[in-house]
Design a protein around this motif. Structure first.
Motif, PDB file in Angstrom:
ATOM      1  N   THR A  61       0.814  -1.221   0.000  1.00  0.00           N
ATOM      2  CA  THR A  61       0.000   0.000   0.000  1.00  0.00           C
ATOM      3  C   THR A  61       0.845   1.268   0.000  1.00  0.00           C
ATOM      4  O   THR A  61       0.336   2.335  -0.331  1.00  0.00           O
ATOM      5  CB  THR A  61      -0.933   0.025   1.222  1.00  0.00           C
ATOM      6  OG1 THR A  61      -0.148  -0.131   2.411  1.00  0.00           O
ATOM      7  CG2 THR A  61      -1.964  -1.081   1.139  1.00  0.00           C
ATOM      8  N   SER A  62       2.127   1.179   0.343  1.00  0.00           N
ATOM      9  CA  SER A  62       2.946   2.393   0.391  1.00  0.00           C
ATOM     10  C   SER A  62       3.758   2.622  -0.878  1.00  0.00           C
ATOM     11  O   SER A  62       4.258   3.722  -1.085  1.00  0.00           O
ATOM     12  CB  SER A  62       3.885   2.343   1.600  1.00  0.00           C
ATOM     13  OG  SER A  62       4.795   1.269   1.460  1.00  0.00           O
ATOM     14  N   SER A  63       3.915   1.624  -1.738  1.00  0.00           N
ATOM     15  CA  SER A  63       4.719   1.816  -2.944  1.00  0.00           C
ATOM     16  C   SER A  63       4.012   2.742  -3.921  1.00  0.00           C
ATOM     17  O   SER A  63       2.797   2.660  -4.122  1.00  0.00           O
ATOM     18  CB  SER A  63       5.040   0.468  -3.614  1.00  0.00           C
ATOM     19  OG  SER A  63       3.883  -0.153  -4.057  1.00  0.00           O
ATOM     20  N   GLU A  64       4.776   3.647  -4.491  1.00  0.00           N
ATOM     21  CA  GLU A  64       4.273   4.646  -5.443  1.00  0.00           C
ATOM     22  C   GLU A  64       3.128   5.468  -4.850  1.00  0.00           C
ATOM     23  O   GLU A  64       2.202   5.859  -5.560  1.00  0.00           O
ATOM     24  CB  GLU A  64       3.816   3.992  -6.753  1.00  0.00           C
ATOM     25  CG  GLU A  64       4.893   3.270  -7.512  1.00  0.00           C
ATOM     26  CD  GLU A  64       5.885   4.204  -8.178  1.00  0.00           C
ATOM     27  OE1 GLU A  64       5.514   5.351  -8.477  1.00  0.00           O
ATOM     28  OE2 GLU A  64       7.035   3.791  -8.360  1.00  0.00           O
ATOM     29  N   GLY A  65       3.182   5.711  -3.553  1.00  0.00           N
ATOM     30  CA  GLY A  65       2.161   6.517  -2.909  1.00  0.00           C
ATOM     31  C   GLY A  65       0.782   5.866  -2.917  1.00  0.00           C
ATOM     32  O   GLY A  65      -0.226   6.548  -2.825  1.00  0.00           O
ATOM     33  N   GLY A  66       0.716   4.547  -3.028  1.00  0.00           N
ATOM     34  CA  GLY A  66      -0.561   3.837  -3.037  1.00  0.00           C
ATOM     35  C   GLY A  66      -1.168   3.670  -4.415  1.00  0.00           C
ATOM     36  O   GLY A  66      -2.175   2.991  -4.563  1.00  0.00           O
ATOM     37  N   TRP A  67      -0.575   4.269  -5.442  1.00  0.00           N
ATOM     38  CA  TRP A  67      -1.147   4.197  -6.790  1.00  0.00           C
ATOM     39  C   TRP A  67      -1.060   2.790  -7.368  1.00  0.00           C
ATOM     40  O   TRP A  67      -1.925   2.394  -8.152  1.00  0.00           O
ATOM     41  CB  TRP A  67      -0.476   5.192  -7.731  1.00  0.00           C
ATOM     42  CG  TRP A  67      -0.929   6.586  -7.458  1.00  0.00           C
ATOM     43  CD1 TRP A  67      -0.214   7.580  -6.855  1.00  0.00           C
ATOM     44  CD2 TRP A  67      -2.212   7.140  -7.756  1.00  0.00           C
ATOM     45  NE1 TRP A  67      -0.980   8.709  -6.755  1.00  0.00           N
ATOM     46  CE2 TRP A  67      -2.210   8.477  -7.304  1.00  0.00           C
ATOM     47  CE3 TRP A  67      -3.371   6.633  -8.340  1.00  0.00           C
ATOM     48  CZ2 TRP A  67      -3.306   9.307  -7.436  1.00  0.00           C
ATOM     49  CZ3 TRP A  67      -4.461   7.459  -8.468  1.00  0.00           C
ATOM     50  CH2 TRP A  67      -4.425   8.777  -8.021  1.00  0.00           C
ATOM     51  N   ASN A  68      -0.039   2.028  -7.007  1.00  0.00           N
ATOM     52  CA  ASN A  68       0.049   0.646  -7.485  1.00  0.00           C
ATOM     53  C   ASN A  68      -1.139  -0.172  -7.007  1.00  0.00           C
ATOM     54  O   ASN A  68      -1.729  -0.948  -7.757  1.00  0.00           O
ATOM     55  CB  ASN A  68       1.335  -0.020  -7.002  1.00  0.00           C
ATOM     56  CG  ASN A  68       2.530   0.378  -7.827  1.00  0.00           C
ATOM     57  OD1 ASN A  68       2.390   0.903  -8.923  1.00  0.00           O
ATOM     58  ND2 ASN A  68       3.709   0.136  -7.294  1.00  0.00           N
TER      59      ASN A  68
END
Length: 134
Positions: free
Chosen positions: A86-93
């Protein structure tokens, strides 16, 4: 870069992590990759054994269990190899994954619904004689 900067940079643990601090997820460690690999092997070997050993009497039960193992393996791959959280790419992934999953479910369910109803409504019934049709 100077040698002093390299030493200070490596001392903070940022020397060889690509993507850390640049909006992307950091690469995994060897332990992380080995954990993912071992879980993948186990999640492949168990369904193989279930099929080859004829563990379940019912074919439908076997298929259901194998699909369950496949879903767990997809999650293992996303976490350990694709580094999705949930934290990778600001949640956009995660948002993109949820959107893609919803779209896939809608398309598959809609396609199956349309094909079922076309089959039920368009196929000639047994009461009609094919010779009388135009």
């Amino acid at each position: 870069m100077s040698a002093a900067h390299d030493t200070a940079h490596d001392a903070h643990g940022h020397g060889h992590e690509h993507g850390h601090g640049h909006g992307g997820a950091a690469h995994g460690s060897l332990k992380s990759y080995l954990t993912g690999f071992i879980l993948s092997v186990i999640l492949t070997a168990i369904p193989f054994w279930l099929v080859m050993g004829h563990v379940f009497e019912s074919r439908d039960t076997t298929i259901f269990v194998i699909v369950g193992f496949a879903a767990v393996q997809v999650v293992v791959h996303m976490i350990y190899f694709l580094h999705m959280n949930t934290s990778s790419e600001g949640g956009w992934n995660m948002i993109a994954l949820i959107f893609t999953t919803m779209l896939l479910v809608i398309i598959l369910a809609g396609s199956l619904w349309v094909m079922y109803h076309m089959n039920a409504n368009m196929m000639p019934t047994a009461s009609h004689d094919m010779r009388d049709m135009p």
